[in-house]
Design a protein around this motif. Structure first.
Motif, PDB file in Angstrom:
ATOM      1  N   MET A   8       5.629  20.410   4.406  1.00 57.00           N
ATOM      2  CA  MET A   8       5.975  19.736   3.171  1.00 57.00           C
ATOM      3  C   MET A   8       4.947  20.101   2.103  1.00 57.00           C
ATOM      4  N   SER A   9       5.418  20.486   0.939  1.00 57.76           N
ATOM      5  CA  SER A   9       4.505  20.846  -0.137  1.00 57.76           C
ATOM      6  C   SER A   9       3.960  19.570  -0.795  1.00 57.76           C
ATOM      7  N   THR A  10       2.933  19.745  -1.576  1.00 55.19           N
ATOM      8  CA  THR A  10       2.280  18.608  -2.216  1.00 55.19           C
ATOM      9  C   THR A  10       2.289  18.787  -3.727  1.00 55.19           C
ATOM     10  N   ALA A  11       2.204  17.675  -4.431  1.00 50.50           N
ATOM     11  CA  ALA A  11       2.197  17.710  -5.888  1.00 50.50           C
ATOM     12  C   ALA A  11       0.815  18.060  -6.439  1.00 50.50           C
ATOM     13  N   TYR A  12      -0.222  17.896  -5.639  1.00 53.35           N
ATOM     14  CA  TYR A  12      -1.601  18.137  -6.080  1.00 53.35           C
ATOM     15  C   TYR A  12      -2.281  19.074  -5.093  1.00 53.35           C
ATOM     16  N   THR A  13      -3.322  19.740  -5.559  1.00 53.96           N
ATOM     17  CA  THR A  13      -3.999  20.743  -4.744  1.00 53.96           C
ATOM     18  C   THR A  13      -5.329  20.230  -4.210  1.00 53.96           C
ATOM     19  N   PRO A  14      -5.445  20.050  -2.897  1.00 52.62           N
ATOM     20  CA  PRO A  14      -6.749  19.691  -2.322  1.00 52.62           C
ATOM     21  C   PRO A  14      -7.680  20.897  -2.394  1.00 52.62           C
ATOM     22  N   ARG A  15      -8.890  20.680  -2.885  1.00 51.07           N
ATOM     23  CA  ARG A  15      -9.834  21.780  -3.078  1.00 51.07           C
ATOM     24  C   ARG A  15     -10.881  21.794  -1.970  1.00 51.07           C
ATOM     25  N   PRO A  16     -11.037  22.938  -1.308  1.00 53.24           N
ATOM     26  CA  PRO A  16     -12.135  23.072  -0.344  1.00 53.24           C
ATOM     27  C   PRO A  16     -13.443  23.252  -1.121  1.00 53.24           C
ATOM     28  N   ILE A  44      -2.840   5.969   5.512  1.00 48.64           N
ATOM     29  CA  ILE A  44      -1.886   7.068   5.619  1.00 48.64           C
ATOM     30  C   ILE A  44      -0.774   6.664   6.587  1.00 48.64           C
ATOM     31  N   THR A  45       0.460   6.907   6.187  1.00 46.56           N
ATOM     32  CA  THR A  45       1.611   6.625   7.052  1.00 46.56           C
ATOM     33  C   THR A  45       2.187   7.954   7.541  1.00 46.56           C
ATOM     34  N   GLU A  46       3.332   7.894   8.203  1.00 45.64           N
ATOM     35  CA  GLU A  46       4.016   9.115   8.646  1.00 45.64           C
ATOM     36  C   GLU A  46       4.444   9.966   7.454  1.00 45.64           C
ATOM     37  N   ALA A  47       4.580   9.335   6.278  1.00 48.52           N
ATOM     38  CA  ALA A  47       4.953  10.043   5.046  1.00 48.52           C
ATOM     39  C   ALA A  47       3.684  10.366   4.249  1.00 48.52           C
ATOM     40  N   ALA A  48       2.733  11.027   4.914  1.00 43.12           N
ATOM     41  CA  ALA A  48       1.404  11.263   4.338  1.00 43.12           C
ATOM     42  C   ALA A  48       1.448  11.947   2.978  1.00 43.12           C
ATOM     43  N   ALA A  49       2.229  13.010   2.847  1.00 45.14           N
ATOM     44  CA  ALA A  49       2.269  13.733   1.572  1.00 45.14           C
ATOM     45  C   ALA A  49       2.786  12.833   0.455  1.00 45.14           C
ATOM     46  N   ASP A  50       3.811  12.039   0.746  1.00 37.11           N
ATOM     47  CA  ASP A  50       4.336  11.114  -0.254  1.00 37.11           C
ATOM     48  C   ASP A  50       3.292  10.058  -0.624  1.00 37.11           C
ATOM     49  N   ASP A  51       2.593   9.530   0.399  1.00 33.53           N
ATOM     50  CA  ASP A  51       1.541   8.527   0.159  1.00 33.53           C
ATOM     51  C   ASP A  51       0.485   9.072  -0.795  1.00 33.53           C
ATOM     52  N   LEU A  52       0.004  10.271  -0.481  1.00 32.08           N
ATOM     53  CA  LEU A  52      -1.074  10.859  -1.278  1.00 32.08           C
ATOM     54  C   LEU A  52      -0.582  11.329  -2.637  1.00 32.08           C
ATOM     55  N   ASP A  53       0.609  11.900  -2.712  1.00 33.60           N
ATOM     56  CA  ASP A  53       1.169  12.274  -4.011  1.00 33.60           C
ATOM     57  C   ASP A  53       1.219  11.055  -4.935  1.00 33.60           C
ATOM     58  N   ALA A  54       1.699   9.928  -4.405  1.00 38.29           N
ATOM     59  CA  ALA A  54       1.798   8.705  -5.209  1.00 38.29           C
ATOM     60  C   ALA A  54       0.415   8.204  -5.637  1.00 38.29           C
ATOM     61  N   ALA A  55      -0.557   8.246  -4.719  1.00 35.56           N
ATOM     62  CA  ALA A  55      -1.904   7.770  -5.045  1.00 35.56           C
ATOM     63  C   ALA A  55      -2.571   8.657  -6.093  1.00 35.56           C
ATOM     64  N   PHE A  56      -2.399   9.982  -5.981  1.00 39.05           N
ATOM     65  CA  PHE A  56      -2.961  10.877  -6.998  1.00 39.05           C
ATOM     66  C   PHE A  56      -2.230  10.707  -8.323  1.00 39.05           C
ATOM     67  N   GLY A  57      -0.920  10.534  -8.263  1.00 38.22           N
ATOM     68  CA  GLY A  57      -0.146  10.305  -9.479  1.00 38.22           C
ATOM     69  C   GLY A  57      -0.611   9.059 -10.206  1.00 38.22           C
TER      70      GLY A  57
END
Length: 168
Positions: free
Chosen positions: A1-9, A126-139
């Motif tokens: 699943m793609s993400t709306a934001y880019t995690p930076r190493p 974090i839930t099973e919908a991790a990408a959605d959780d984090l996308d919403a939190a970053f948004g």
């Protein structure tokens, strides 16, 4: 699943410096991790058993501030992070989802402004919908125009996981 934001190493130039001397002034001491599982901040994946790694002290806000001209003052923190002992290729091309986002883990998302000051934060399970959780939190974080970047940290140890910047 793609993400709306880019995690930076951690940036490769910074990694080269940390492999010589970390942000606490200590020499890097590599070792072989026979068990694996620790989160690597150089390539945003877990250590595989048998890899050479190092546990170094890293000050992410200080490093960002040095490049941006910010003055984080007392908000400057440093803490332990795992990195490969030798240069690696960074995050896998085409990697999907957010790193270290196993269901049930707790994360703190700390918001910083362009001066390097904390302007809010959020606890996230974090839930099973991790990408959605984090996308919403970053948004939610970037809906505030004052927020320049967000640091994701593990609740259990307070360790820095990765950074997301406005516009990434």
């Amino acid at each position: 699943m793609s993400t709306a934001y880019t995690p930076r190493p951690i940036d490769p130039g910074t990694l080269a410096e940390l492999r010589r001397c970390d942000d606490a002034g200590r020499e890097c001491v590599p070792y072989v991790d026979h068990e694996g599982v620790s989160p690597l901040r150089c390539c945003l994946r877990r250590v595989a058993p048998g890899e050479r790694v190092a546990l170094v002290s890293y000050a992410p806000l200080r490093r960002w501030a040095a490049g941006s001209g910010a003055e984080p003052g007392a908000y400057d923190e440093q803490g332990p992070v795992f990195i490969h002992a030798e240069p690696c290729a960074g995050p896998e091309e085409g990697r999907e989802g957010y790193p270290f986002s196993r269901a049930g883990t707790l994360r703190v998302l700390r918001r910083y402004d362009a001066r390097g000051r904390i302007v809010g934060g959020r606890l996230l399970e974090i839930t099973e919908a991790a990408a959605d959780d984090l996308d919403a939190a970053f948004g939610e974080a970037f809906a505030d125009p004052a927020v320049a970047l967000v640091h994701v940290r593990a609740v259990e140890y307070g360790c820095f996981q990765y950074e997301v910047r406005r516009g990434d």
